[in-house]
Design a protein around this motif. Sequence first.
Motif, PDB file in Angstrom:
ATOM      1  N   ALA A   1      -4.515  -6.432  -7.069  1.00 17.08           N
ATOM      2  CA  ALA A   1      -3.688  -5.285  -7.425  1.00 17.08           C
ATOM      3  C   ALA A   1      -2.860  -4.834  -6.264  1.00 17.08           C
ATOM      4  CB  ALA A   1      -4.603  -4.145  -7.928  1.00 17.08           C
ATOM      5  N   GLY A   2      -1.648  -4.327  -6.614  1.00 17.22           N
ATOM      6  CA  GLY A   2      -0.767  -3.807  -5.569  1.00 17.22           C
ATOM      7  C   GLY A   2       0.079  -4.838  -4.933  1.00 17.22           C
ATOM      8  N   ALA A   3      -0.060  -6.136  -5.282  1.00 17.41           N
ATOM      9  CA  ALA A   3       0.720  -7.173  -4.635  1.00 17.41           C
ATOM     10  C   ALA A   3       2.005  -7.444  -5.348  1.00 17.41           C
ATOM     11  CB  ALA A   3      -0.104  -8.457  -4.528  1.00 17.41           C
ATOM     12  N   GLY A   4       2.254  -6.950  -6.544  1.00 19.03           N
ATOM     13  CA  GLY A   4       3.491  -7.186  -7.272  1.00 19.03           C
ATOM     14  C   GLY A   4       3.335  -8.322  -8.234  1.00 19.03           C
ATOM     15  N   HIS A   5       4.275  -8.428  -9.183  1.00 16.65           N
ATOM     16  CA  HIS A   5       4.232  -9.479 -10.174  1.00 16.65           C
ATOM     17  C   HIS A   5       4.743 -10.762  -9.583  1.00 16.65           C
ATOM     18  CE1 HIS A   5       3.135  -6.674 -13.323  1.00 16.65           C
ATOM     19  NE2 HIS A   5       4.086  -5.862 -12.887  1.00 16.65           N
ATOM     20  N   ALA A   6       4.250 -11.877 -10.095  1.00 15.56           N
ATOM     21  CA  ALA A   6       4.672 -13.189  -9.603  1.00 15.56           C
ATOM     22  C   ALA A   6       6.101 -13.435  -9.991  1.00 15.56           C
ATOM     23  CB  ALA A   6       3.750 -14.272 -10.180  1.00 15.56           C
ATOM     24  N   GLY A   7       6.872 -13.904  -9.036  1.00 17.59           N
ATOM     25  CA  GLY A   7       8.256 -14.278  -9.294  1.00 17.59           C
ATOM     26  C   GLY A   7       9.233 -13.144  -9.157  1.00 17.59           C
ATOM     27  N   SER A   8       8.768 -11.908  -9.017  1.00 16.22           N
ATOM     28  CA  SER A   8       9.704 -10.796  -8.872  1.00 16.22           C
ATOM     29  C   SER A   8      10.267 -10.781  -7.478  1.00 16.22           C
ATOM     30  CB  SER A   8       8.982  -9.481  -9.172  1.00 16.22           C
ATOM     31  OG  SER A   8       7.913  -9.292  -8.275  1.00 16.22           O
TER      32      SER A   8
ATOM     33  N   HIS B   1      -6.423  -7.390   5.663  1.00 18.01           N
ATOM     34  CA  HIS B   1      -5.965  -6.376   4.722  1.00 18.01           C
ATOM     35  C   HIS B   1      -5.375  -7.020   3.468  1.00 18.01           C
ATOM     36  CE1 HIS B   1      -6.646  -3.012   7.444  1.00 18.01           C
ATOM     37  NE2 HIS B   1      -6.136  -3.757   8.427  1.00 18.01           N
ATOM     38  N   ARG B   2      -5.371  -6.224   2.388  1.00 18.65           N
ATOM     39  CA  ARG B   2      -4.895  -6.733   1.111  1.00 18.65           C
ATOM     40  C   ARG B   2      -3.396  -7.036   1.164  1.00 18.65           C
ATOM     41  NH1 ARG B   2      -5.555  -2.534  -3.580  1.00 18.65           N
ATOM     42  NH2 ARG B   2      -4.077  -1.490  -2.187  1.00 18.65           N
ATOM     43  N   GLU B   3      -2.588  -6.177   1.796  1.00 14.19           N
ATOM     44  CA  GLU B   3      -1.145  -6.404   1.863  1.00 14.19           C
ATOM     45  C   GLU B   3      -0.818  -7.657   2.677  1.00 14.19           C
ATOM     46  OE1 GLU B   3      -2.647  -3.692   2.548  1.00 14.19           O
ATOM     47  OE2 GLU B   3      -2.025  -2.214   1.025  1.00 14.19           O
ATOM     48  N   LEU B   4      -1.521  -7.844   3.772  1.00 16.32           N
ATOM     49  CA  LEU B   4      -1.278  -9.026   4.591  1.00 16.32           C
ATOM     50  C   LEU B   4      -1.705 -10.292   3.863  1.00 16.32           C
ATOM     51  CD1 LEU B   4      -0.398 -10.227   7.285  1.00 16.32           C
ATOM     52  CD2 LEU B   4      -2.698  -9.821   8.166  1.00 16.32           C
ATOM     53  N   TYR B   5      -2.814 -10.209   3.090  1.00 21.63           N
ATOM     54  CA  TYR B   5      -3.252 -11.374   2.327  1.00 21.63           C
ATOM     55  C   TYR B   5      -2.266 -11.700   1.212  1.00 21.63           C
ATOM     56  CZ  TYR B   5      -6.276 -14.532  -0.283  1.00 21.63           C
ATOM     57  OH  TYR B   5      -6.779 -15.622  -0.913  1.00 21.63           O
ATOM     58  N   ALA B   6      -1.592 -10.681   0.650  1.00 18.73           N
ATOM     59  CA  ALA B   6      -0.589 -10.920  -0.380  1.00 18.73           C
ATOM     60  C   ALA B   6       0.610 -11.664   0.182  1.00 18.73           C
ATOM     61  CB  ALA B   6      -0.159  -9.592  -1.011  1.00 18.73           C
ATOM     62  N   LEU B   7       0.950 -11.427   1.446  1.00 17.21           N
ATOM     63  CA  LEU B   7       2.059 -12.160   2.081  1.00 17.21           C
ATOM     64  C   LEU B   7       1.747 -13.632   2.240  1.00 17.21           C
ATOM     65  CD1 LEU B   7       3.142  -9.648   4.862  1.00 17.21           C
ATOM     66  CD2 LEU B   7       4.291 -10.129   2.699  1.00 17.21           C
ATOM     67  N   LEU B   8       0.456 -13.990   2.384  1.00 13.54           N
ATOM     68  CA  LEU B   8       0.084 -15.386   2.543  1.00 13.54           C
ATOM     69  C   LEU B   8       0.197 -16.163   1.244  1.00 13.54           C
ATOM     70  CD1 LEU B   8      -3.080 -15.034   4.819  1.00 13.54           C
ATOM     71  CD2 LEU B   8      -0.748 -15.604   5.479  1.00 13.54           C
ATOM     72  N   SER B   9       0.222 -15.469   0.110  1.00 11.84           N
ATOM     73  CA  SER B   9       0.273 -16.154  -1.186  1.00 11.84           C
ATOM     74  C   SER B   9       1.687 -16.603  -1.476  1.00 11.84           C
ATOM     75  CB  SER B   9      -0.213 -15.207  -2.284  1.00 11.84           C
ATOM     76  OG  SER B   9      -0.051 -15.811  -3.551  1.00 11.84           O
ATOM     77  N   SER B  10       1.840 -17.740  -2.162  1.00  5.18           N
ATOM     78  CA  SER B  10       3.160 -18.259  -2.491  1.00  5.18           C
ATOM     79  C   SER B  10       3.765 -17.575  -3.700  1.00  5.18           C
ATOM     80  CB  SER B  10       3.075 -19.765  -2.757  1.00  5.18           C
ATOM     81  OG  SER B  10       2.187 -20.009  -3.843  1.00  5.18           O
ATOM     82  N   THR B  11       2.944 -16.901  -4.541  1.00  3.60           N
ATOM     83  CA  THR B  11       3.447 -16.235  -5.742  1.00  3.60           C
ATOM     84  C   THR B  11       3.459 -14.739  -5.614  1.00  3.60           C
ATOM     85  OG1 THR B  11       1.245 -16.234  -6.715  1.00  3.60           O
ATOM     86  CG2 THR B  11       2.653 -18.133  -7.172  1.00  3.60           C
ATOM     87  N   GLY B  12       2.711 -14.217  -4.686  1.00  6.12           N
ATOM     88  CA  GLY B  12       2.683 -12.775  -4.503  1.00  6.12           C
ATOM     89  C   GLY B  12       1.633 -12.076  -5.313  1.00  6.12           C
TER      90      GLY B  12
ATOM     91  N   GLY C   1      11.328  -8.396  -5.589  1.00 10.26           N
ATOM     92  CA  GLY C   1      10.931  -7.306  -4.712  1.00 10.26           C
ATOM     93  C   GLY C   1       9.481  -7.291  -4.375  1.00 10.26           C
ATOM     94  N   ALA C   2       8.689  -8.189  -4.984  1.00 10.87           N
ATOM     95  CA  ALA C   2       7.257  -8.190  -4.717  1.00 10.87           C
ATOM     96  C   ALA C   2       6.960  -8.787  -3.380  1.00 10.87           C
ATOM     97  CB  ALA C   2       6.537  -8.962  -5.831  1.00 10.87           C
ATOM     98  N   LEU C   3       5.854  -8.362  -2.775  1.00 13.92           N
ATOM     99  CA  LEU C   3       5.447  -8.920  -1.484  1.00 13.92           C
ATOM    100  C   LEU C   3       5.046 -10.359  -1.674  1.00 13.92           C
ATOM    101  CD1 LEU C   3       3.355  -5.969  -0.034  1.00 13.92           C
ATOM    102  CD2 LEU C   3       5.689  -6.658   0.572  1.00 13.92           C
ATOM    103  N   GLY C   4       5.572 -11.229  -0.884  1.00 20.10           N
ATOM    104  CA  GLY C   4       5.245 -12.633  -0.982  1.00 20.10           C
ATOM    105  C   GLY C   4       5.889 -13.292  -2.159  1.00 20.10           C
ATOM    106  N   GLY C   5       6.957 -12.740  -2.787  1.00 17.45           N
ATOM    107  CA  GLY C   5       7.619 -13.358  -3.914  1.00 17.45           C
ATOM    108  C   GLY C   5       8.441 -14.544  -3.511  1.00 17.45           C
ATOM    109  N   GLU C   6       9.078 -15.121  -4.548  1.00 18.27           N
ATOM    110  CA  GLU C   6       9.857 -16.330  -4.280  1.00 18.27           C
ATOM    111  C   GLU C   6      11.114 -16.011  -3.482  1.00 18.27           C
ATOM    112  OE1 GLU C   6      10.626 -18.133  -7.948  1.00 18.27           O
ATOM    113  OE2 GLU C   6       8.532 -18.622  -8.393  1.00 18.27           O
ATOM    114  N   GLY C   7      11.609 -14.781  -3.528  1.00 17.57           N
ATOM    115  CA  GLY C   7      12.823 -14.425  -2.781  1.00 17.57           C
ATOM    116  C   GLY C   7      12.593 -14.268  -1.306  1.00 17.57           C
TER     117      GLY C   7
END
Length: 487
Positions: free
Chosen positions: A56-63, A40-51, A65-71
């Motif tokens: 689309a739908g994964a959130g901006h990099a570095g934010s 799924h797209r949401e699960l694949y977004a969690l695997l990314s280091s930037t989010g 609150g985004a899925l897979g963000g730096e926080g």
Amino acid sequence: MSAADVRDMLDLPSKGQGPARPAPKRVKTEQPGKRLDGIHRELYALLSSTGAAGGAGAGHAGSPGALGGEGLMMHPISVIENRFKAKPNWKQKPTPWTWRKFTNEARTDGLELSHWVKGAPADDGEAVAAEYPFAKFNKQVDVPAYTDDEYDEVLQDVSWSRRETDYLFELCREYDLRWFVISDRYEYQAEDGEPRSVRILEDLKERYYSVCRRLMEHGRDKGHVEWSSRDLEVYNAMNFNKEKELMRKQYLERLLSRSPAEIQEEEHLIQEYRRLEEASQKMVTERAELLRLLEAPQTLKTFAQHHTSQGLAQLTSNLLAADKNRKRRAPDMATIQQLQLQQQQAAAQAQASTPHGQKKHHDDKHAAARGAALSKAEQAQNASVKRVAKRVPPGQEDAYGVSFHDKLVPGVFLRSTRISTLKPAIQSKVAGVMAELGIAPKLAMPTSKTCERYEAIQQAVATLLEAKKQADKLDGEIRVLRARKGE
């Protein structure tokens, strides 16, 4: 536009300046990796280091609150791709199978069968008979055989005929000593003149093992050979006792036919036995500890250090120092009077047995010897007499507040601190009983008599508590026995 502007746009040095400054390094942007199928797209977004690698739908990099963000802390996720079974390789050469004949070595009738065997056929086209692989599992029991002479000599029995014995051994060979099967298949038809009886399993075992033991004894006596350890072990293993086997089965039947109440009673008896066993073991341990305390203390040091002259000299000096520091008790009044009486009797006997001419000389020698021998004793006597003279009349010590001590402890102390104490567990119970009786835990006037009476009351209360404990224990056991008897 001037030349200076062109140089500034092209990042070239101006006239009269040094070399041009290096161009800034370009930061390489990470190319998104190949997207995995079946996720799924949401699960694949969690695997990314930037989010932002998931689209689309994964959130901006570095934010934050985004899925897979730096926080967020990334955790490894196992991804299982859909894989199908590999296609068979039809071009591969198939494994040949051959229809071959075989004979089973475990059979005695020579029956020949056929089966499929993996492998190419023989060159001549004829199937070659191979060894049957399962023939090695055909294990048979070695049942002994006997001749007519051996049976007539050692194997005859009143309750068994020769024909019935042969029938029993034939069943043993056929069923490989499986006694339950042999007992089930045992259907011997007795002829005229033979003893008729119903054979149970124990009868069959007893007859078989007795015949085997007699054959072993006969072979040993006839061949005059000694048995090996293995033969002796086999001989002892065939010692079958029919009565014990029947008794064992009866006990087992009784054990399996118990009711739940009988099982519960047996468990209760086992627990009671274990409790009594533990109490007995504890009493034996306490008794051994008491005897160890009553016996003379055993030294933990060796005498090897006193074997030399230096060790003996050191031991002698230690004994002399201990003798000097030891306080000797003065002799009492009865000892002094007895010693004076013995001296007077010895002087009278010397005067009666000595002649008149030698009396004066003997008296001088006797006086000198007595003065030399009893100088220390007289000094002790005089000191003791002086102390006795200062004593008050008997029975009036309490009126004057006078007491005598065998040994005085140096230093000042309170008499209440010398009151003996009991064990912590018993002391708390004794203190509770004395509080109920209105006795204070600390004495207001701890005189010698008061402390003595206080200790006597403590010992009496401890004795009564121990007696009450034993009485409660016996009362509980009586109630348990009455309850069992009522059941």
